[in-house]
Write a protein that holds these residues in place. Structure first.
Motif, PDB file in Angstrom:
ATOM      1  N   LEU A  29       0.852  -1.187   0.000  1.00  0.00           N
ATOM      2  CA  LEU A  29       0.000   0.000   0.000  1.00  0.00           C
ATOM      3  C   LEU A  29       0.890   1.241   0.000  1.00  0.00           C
ATOM      4  CD1 LEU A  29      -2.633  -1.121   2.662  1.00  0.00           C
ATOM      5  CD2 LEU A  29      -2.669  -1.469   0.203  1.00  0.00           C
ATOM      6  N   ILE A  30       0.830   2.012  -1.088  1.00  0.00           N
ATOM      7  CA  ILE A  30       1.691   3.180  -1.261  1.00  0.00           C
ATOM      8  C   ILE A  30       0.835   4.441  -1.227  1.00  0.00           C
ATOM      9  CG2 ILE A  30       3.373   4.304  -2.772  1.00  0.00           C
ATOM     10  CD1 ILE A  30       3.753   1.536  -4.125  1.00  0.00           C
ATOM     11  N   GLY A  31       1.189   5.387  -0.378  1.00  0.00           N
ATOM     12  CA  GLY A  31       0.407   6.615  -0.324  1.00  0.00           C
ATOM     13  C   GLY A  31       0.976   7.616   0.650  1.00  0.00           C
ATOM     14  N   SER A  32       0.320   8.756   0.738  1.00  0.00           N
ATOM     15  CA  SER A  32       0.776   9.824   1.633  1.00  0.00           C
ATOM     16  C   SER A  32      -0.251  10.067   2.727  1.00  0.00           C
ATOM     17  CB  SER A  32       0.999  11.121   0.840  1.00  0.00           C
ATOM     18  OG  SER A  32      -0.200  11.532   0.199  1.00  0.00           O
ATOM     19  N   CYS A  33       0.226  10.579   3.851  1.00  0.00           N
ATOM     20  CA  CYS A  33      -0.632  10.957   4.973  1.00  0.00           C
ATOM     21  C   CYS A  33      -0.661  12.478   5.085  1.00  0.00           C
ATOM     22  CB  CYS A  33      -0.117  10.361   6.280  1.00  0.00           C
ATOM     23  SG  CYS A  33      -0.347   8.577   6.407  1.00  0.00           S
ATOM     24  N   ARG A  34      -1.871  13.049   5.177  1.00  0.00           N
ATOM     25  CA  ARG A  34      -1.999  14.498   5.270  1.00  0.00           C
ATOM     26  C   ARG A  34      -1.840  15.007   6.688  1.00  0.00           C
ATOM     27  NH1 ARG A  34      -7.900  14.496   3.052  1.00  0.00           N
ATOM     28  NH2 ARG A  34      -7.824  12.763   4.543  1.00  0.00           N
ATOM     29  N   GLY A  35      -2.002  14.126   7.669  1.00  0.00           N
ATOM     30  CA  GLY A  35      -1.935  14.566   9.059  1.00  0.00           C
ATOM     31  C   GLY A  35      -2.199  13.419  10.014  1.00  0.00           C
ATOM     32  N   VAL A  36      -2.566  13.779  11.241  1.00  0.00           N
ATOM     33  CA  VAL A  36      -2.740  12.799  12.310  1.00  0.00           C
ATOM     34  C   VAL A  36      -3.851  11.800  11.989  1.00  0.00           C
ATOM     35  CG1 VAL A  36      -3.321  12.506  14.747  1.00  0.00           C
ATOM     36  CG2 VAL A  36      -1.875  14.417  14.037  1.00  0.00           C
ATOM     37  N   ASP A  37      -4.949  12.281  11.410  1.00  0.00           N
ATOM     38  CA  ASP A  37      -6.069  11.387  11.104  1.00  0.00           C
ATOM     39  C   ASP A  37      -5.652  10.292  10.132  1.00  0.00           C
ATOM     40  OD1 ASP A  37      -7.692  12.827  12.742  1.00  0.00           O
ATOM     41  OD2 ASP A  37      -8.692  13.951  11.159  1.00  0.00           O
ATOM     42  N   ASP A  38      -4.903  10.673   9.097  1.00  0.00           N
ATOM     43  CA  ASP A  38      -4.442   9.675   8.123  1.00  0.00           C
ATOM     44  C   ASP A  38      -3.456   8.694   8.754  1.00  0.00           C
ATOM     45  OD1 ASP A  38      -6.030  10.928   6.312  1.00  0.00           O
ATOM     46  OD2 ASP A  38      -4.418  11.771   5.101  1.00  0.00           O
ATOM     47  N   GLU A  39      -2.589   9.212   9.623  1.00  0.00           N
ATOM     48  CA  GLU A  39      -1.628   8.337  10.300  1.00  0.00           C
ATOM     49  C   GLU A  39      -2.346   7.323  11.193  1.00  0.00           C
ATOM     50  OE1 GLU A  39       0.866  11.098  12.293  1.00  0.00           O
ATOM     51  OE2 GLU A  39       1.908  11.749  10.464  1.00  0.00           O
ATOM     52  N   LYS A  40      -3.415   7.787  11.835  1.00  0.00           N
ATOM     53  CA  LYS A  40      -4.225   6.872  12.661  1.00  0.00           C
ATOM     54  C   LYS A  40      -4.881   5.822  11.769  1.00  0.00           C
ATOM     55  CE  LYS A  40      -6.825   5.564  16.249  1.00  0.00           C
ATOM     56  NZ  LYS A  40      -7.873   4.742  15.608  1.00  0.00           N
ATOM     57  N   ARG A  41      -5.283   6.219  10.585  1.00  0.00           N
ATOM     58  CA  ARG A  41      -5.921   5.291   9.657  1.00  0.00           C
ATOM     59  C   ARG A  41      -4.934   4.203   9.232  1.00  0.00           C
ATOM     60  NH1 ARG A  41      -7.779   9.045   6.940  1.00  0.00           N
ATOM     61  NH2 ARG A  41      -9.612   9.231   8.251  1.00  0.00           N
ATOM     62  N   VAL A  42      -3.697   4.577   8.987  1.00  0.00           N
ATOM     63  CA  VAL A  42      -2.675   3.598   8.625  1.00  0.00           C
ATOM     64  C   VAL A  42      -2.461   2.617   9.767  1.00  0.00           C
ATOM     65  CG1 VAL A  42      -0.222   3.286   8.103  1.00  0.00           C
ATOM     66  CG2 VAL A  42      -1.516   5.101   6.969  1.00  0.00           C
ATOM     67  N   SER A  43      -2.442   3.132  10.981  1.00  0.00           N
ATOM     68  CA  SER A  43      -2.282   2.269  12.157  1.00  0.00           C
ATOM     69  C   SER A  43      -3.437   1.270  12.260  1.00  0.00           C
ATOM     70  CB  SER A  43      -2.218   3.124  13.424  1.00  0.00           C
ATOM     71  OG  SER A  43      -2.118   2.312  14.577  1.00  0.00           O
ATOM     72  N   ASP A  44      -4.653   1.737  11.991  1.00  0.00           N
ATOM     73  CA  ASP A  44      -5.817   0.848  12.031  1.00  0.00           C
ATOM     74  C   ASP A  44      -5.734  -0.213  10.939  1.00  0.00           C
ATOM     75  OD1 ASP A  44      -6.818   2.309  14.141  1.00  0.00           O
ATOM     76  OD2 ASP A  44      -8.189   3.511  12.913  1.00  0.00           O
ATOM     77  N   LEU A  45      -5.224   0.168   9.767  1.00  0.00           N
ATOM     78  CA  LEU A  45      -5.081  -0.786   8.676  1.00  0.00           C
ATOM     79  C   LEU A  45      -4.045  -1.857   9.008  1.00  0.00           C
ATOM     80  CD1 LEU A  45      -5.190   1.671   5.624  1.00  0.00           C
ATOM     81  CD2 LEU A  45      -6.959   0.025   6.291  1.00  0.00           C
ATOM     82  N   ARG A  46      -2.988  -1.461   9.691  1.00  0.00           N
ATOM     83  CA  ARG A  46      -1.987  -2.443  10.123  1.00  0.00           C
ATOM     84  C   ARG A  46      -2.617  -3.456  11.084  1.00  0.00           C
ATOM     85  NH1 ARG A  46       3.317  -0.753   8.900  1.00  0.00           N
ATOM     86  NH2 ARG A  46       3.538   1.491   8.441  1.00  0.00           N
ATOM     87  N   MET A  47      -3.462  -2.946  11.970  1.00  0.00           N
ATOM     88  CA  MET A  47      -4.144  -3.835  12.925  1.00  0.00           C
ATOM     89  C   MET A  47      -5.091  -4.778  12.194  1.00  0.00           C
ATOM     90  SD  MET A  47      -4.957  -1.168  16.052  1.00  0.00           S
ATOM     91  CE  MET A  47      -5.853  -2.419  16.962  1.00  0.00           C
ATOM     92  N   LEU A  48      -5.738  -4.284  11.141  1.00  0.00           N
ATOM     93  CA  LEU A  48      -6.625  -5.132  10.347  1.00  0.00           C
ATOM     94  C   LEU A  48      -5.835  -6.274   9.699  1.00  0.00           C
ATOM     95  CD1 LEU A  48      -9.379  -5.739   9.043  1.00  0.00           C
ATOM     96  CD2 LEU A  48      -8.778  -4.103   7.225  1.00  0.00           C
TER      97      LEU A  48
END
Length: 481
Positions: free
Chosen positions: A324-343
Motif C-alpha cells: 500500500l503506497i500513499g501519503s498521509c496528510r496529518g494525524v487522522d491519516d496516520e491513525k488510519r494507517v495504524s488501524d489498517l496495520r491492525m486489520l
C-alpha cells in the motif's frame, strides 16, 4: 411611517433589504479593490489559487502545479500573469525553495523561472478546522477565503479544491473572476440515492441508515445543500471537470453555468512510468497507490487480499505480497494507517502486507515497475490519476466498477475493444481477479497483452494533453483579458 396593508410592509422590507445588501457589497468591493491595487505586480493579471494543502502529495496537488506550469507557459508567449497560492503552510525563509524542490521530487514538475509566484500564508487558521458538516465546512472555507482575500485580492480566483462556497466571497464581495477545477462534486445525486436507499458507507453511518426518521432528515438536509451548491456553482466563469462522471453531476447541479463547462482530464505523467524493459522483472506483487483517506477504502483492498490468501493458501509460498503506497496528510491519516496495520494482523496477513508512506516519486516508480497488479477500491472515484499511472507502468489494474474508472479509464481500447484492465465491486470479485492474474504468472502472454493495451490506453491522459487543453480553455474563455 404608516402602512395601509401587509403587502406594503413586505415591499418595504424587501426594498430595504436589497438596498442594504447592495450597499454592503459596494463597500466590500471598494475595500477589496484597494487591496487588489496595493498587492498587484505592475500590469500582471494575478491568478490566485485556493489550495490550502498545496504542499501535499496527491493527485489534486499534481493538477495544481501543472496548471501553474501551464500559466507559466502562457506568460512566456505574452500573457502577463503572476500567481498566488493561498496555503495553510507556515512561512519561513526557505519556504518557496523547499516547496519547489518537493514539487520537483514528488511530481517531476519544474515551473518556468520567469513566472512570479507568491504565497498567502493562512497557517493561523489551519488548526482551527474540525470534522464538520457540509454546511459548516462550506462556511469555514468562506472564512478562509475571506482571510486570504483580505491579505491579497487576485483578479482571478481559481479554486482547485472543490470549495464552491468560496465563490460568494471571491466574486460577490471581492469582485474577482472565478475559475474552478472540480475533482469531485461536494454533493451528488449518487450521494442522495445512497442516503435514500439507506446504504451504509464512510459518509452515511449505520446509525443513520437504521433509522427512517434520521434518513428522511438527512435526505432533506442533502437536498437543501444540493440546491445551495447549485446556486453558488453558477457564479463560476470557467468550469473544468476532471472526468465524464464529475461533468455529469456538475452539469446537472450547476445549471446556469452549463455553457462554461469543460472536461479536462487531469495530468498523468505517463511517460515517466512507461518502461517496457522491466516487464521481465515482474513479481507476484499487488500494489495500491493513493492517499490514506477514508473514501479510498484501503480496508476493502486488505480484506480482498486476505480472502484470496484464505481461498488459495498456496499463494503464501509464492512470494505474493500486497504493498500500500500513499501519503498521509496529518494525524487522522496516520491513525488510519495504524488501524489498517491492525486489520492486517487480525486477518493473519501481516507478513504479506507492506505500507510505503510519504515516499518520493522514485520509490513509487520502482514498485510500479516490479509489481504485477495495481488495485484501487474507491467507490465513485471522480477520476483516478493513480489508476492511469498504474496502467502506464504496465500493471494489470483492477479498479472499482463505478465513477471515472468505469466511464473514462478502464474501458475497451481501440477498434478491436481490447481489454485494458478489470473492474470489481466486492471482496469476492477483487479476490477472484487477483487470483486469475497471479495464477497465470507475471510473464504469460495474456497478461503481457493486457499490459501493452493498458499502456496505450493511458496515453489519453498525458501531461501534454492536459497542458494543451488547460491553456486552450483559459485563452478561449477570455478570462485572462
Amino acid at each position: 411611517m404608516c402602512f395601509s396593508s401587509l403587502s406594503q410592509v413586505i415591499k418595504y422590507l424587501v426594498a430595504t433589504t436589497v438596498v442594504f445588501v447592495s450597499t454592503v457589497i459596494m463597500i466590500y468591493r471598494h475595500k477589496f479593490d484597494r487591496v487588489k491595487r496595493r498587492t498587484s505586480v505592475g500590469d500582471n493579471i494575478v491568478v490566485g489559487f485556493f489550495h490550502p494543502n498545496c504542499s501535499a502529495g496527491g493527485g489534486g496537488e499534481r493538477v495544481l502545479w501543472k496548471a501553474i506550469q501551464a500559466l507559466g507557459e502562457l506568460r512566456e508567449v505574452g500573457f502577463l500573469i503572476s500567481v498566488v497560492i493561498y496555503t495553510f503552510d507556515s512561512p519561513h525563509d526557505d519556504y518557496s525553495k523547499e516547496l519547489m524542490d518537493h514539487v520537483n521530487v514528488r511530481f517531476s514538475i519544474l515551473l518556468p523561472p520567469n513566472l512570479p509566484l507568491r504565497f498567502v500564508h493562512l497557517n493561523h487558521l489551519k488548526n482551527k478546522r474540525r470534522r464538520l458538516s457540509m454546511i459548516a465546512e462550506s462556511a469555514w472555507t468562506m472564512r478562509v477565503a475571506w482571510a486570504g482575500l483580505n491579505m491579497l485580492t487576485p483578479h482571478i480566483f481559481f479554486d482547485t479544491t472543490g470549495c464552491a462556497f468560496t465563490f460568494i466571497v471571491a466574486k460577490i464581495l471581492g469582485g474577482c473572476k472565478i475559475a474552478t477545477y472540480v475533482h469531485y462534486p461536494t454533493i451528488s445525486t449518487d450521494m442522495l440515492k445512497l442516503v435514500w436507499q439507506r446504504r451504509p458507507s464512510y459518509n452515511n453511518q449505520a446509525q443513520i441508515t437504521q433509522s427512517v426518521f434520521k434518513t428522511y432528515l438527512k435526505f432533506a438536509y442533502y437536498t437543501s445543500f444540493a440546491i445551495a451548491y447549485g446556486v453558488v456553482g453558477c457564479l463560476a466563469d470557467v468550469v473544468m471537470t476532471n472526468s465524464s462522471w464529475t461533468y455529469a453531476h456538475i452539469h446537472y447541479l450547476w445549471r446556469l453555468a452549463r455553457n462554461r463547462m469543460h472536461i479536462v482530464y487531469p495530468p498523468c505523467n505517463t511517460n515517466f512510468f512507461q518502461n517496457k524493459n522491466d516487464d521481465d522483472k515482474r513479481e507476484n506483487i499487488v500494489i495500491s497507490i493513493g492517499q490514506f483517506r477514508p473514501e479510498k477504502d484501503h480496508s476493502l483492498q486488505i480484506r480482498s487480499f486476505a480472502r484470496m490468501i484464505s481461498d488459495y493458501p498456496e499463494l503464501r509460498h509464492k512470494g505474493v505480497k500486497l504493498v500500500l503506497i500513499g501519503s498521509c496528510r496529518g494525524v487522522d491519516d496516520e491513525k488510519r494507517v495504524s488501524d489498517l496495520r491492525m486489520l492486517c494482523s487480525s486477518l493473519q496477513i501481516k507478513e504479506l502486507v507492506q505500507f510505503v508512506v510519504n515516499q518520493p516519486f522514485s520509490v513509487l516508480k520502482l514498485y510500479s515497475n516490479t509489481a504485477s497488479i495495481g488495485i484501487h477500491t474507491m467507490w465513485n472515484e471522480h477520476f483516478g490519476i493513480g489508476i492511469v499511472e498504474m496502467m502506464a507502468a504496465g500493471l494489470i489494474t483492477i479498479a472499482h466498477n463505478s465513477g471515472g474508472p468505469r466511464e473514462d479509464i478502464i474501458v475497451p481500447y481501440g477498434v478491436e475493444k481490447e481489454v485494458s484492465g478489470f473492474l470489481a465491486k466486492s471482496e469476492e470479485e477483487y479476490a477472484s481477479i487477483m487470483y486469475e492474474v497471479l495464477s497465470l504468472g507475471p510473464h504469460c502472454a495474456k497478461n503481457n497483452k493486457i499490459r501493452q493495451t493498458a499502456r496505450k490506453s493511458s496515453e489519453r491522459f498525458s501531461d501534454k494533453i492536459f497542458m494543451d487543453s488547460f491553456k486552450s480553455i483559459m485563452i478561449e474563455s477570455k478570462i485572462l483579458l
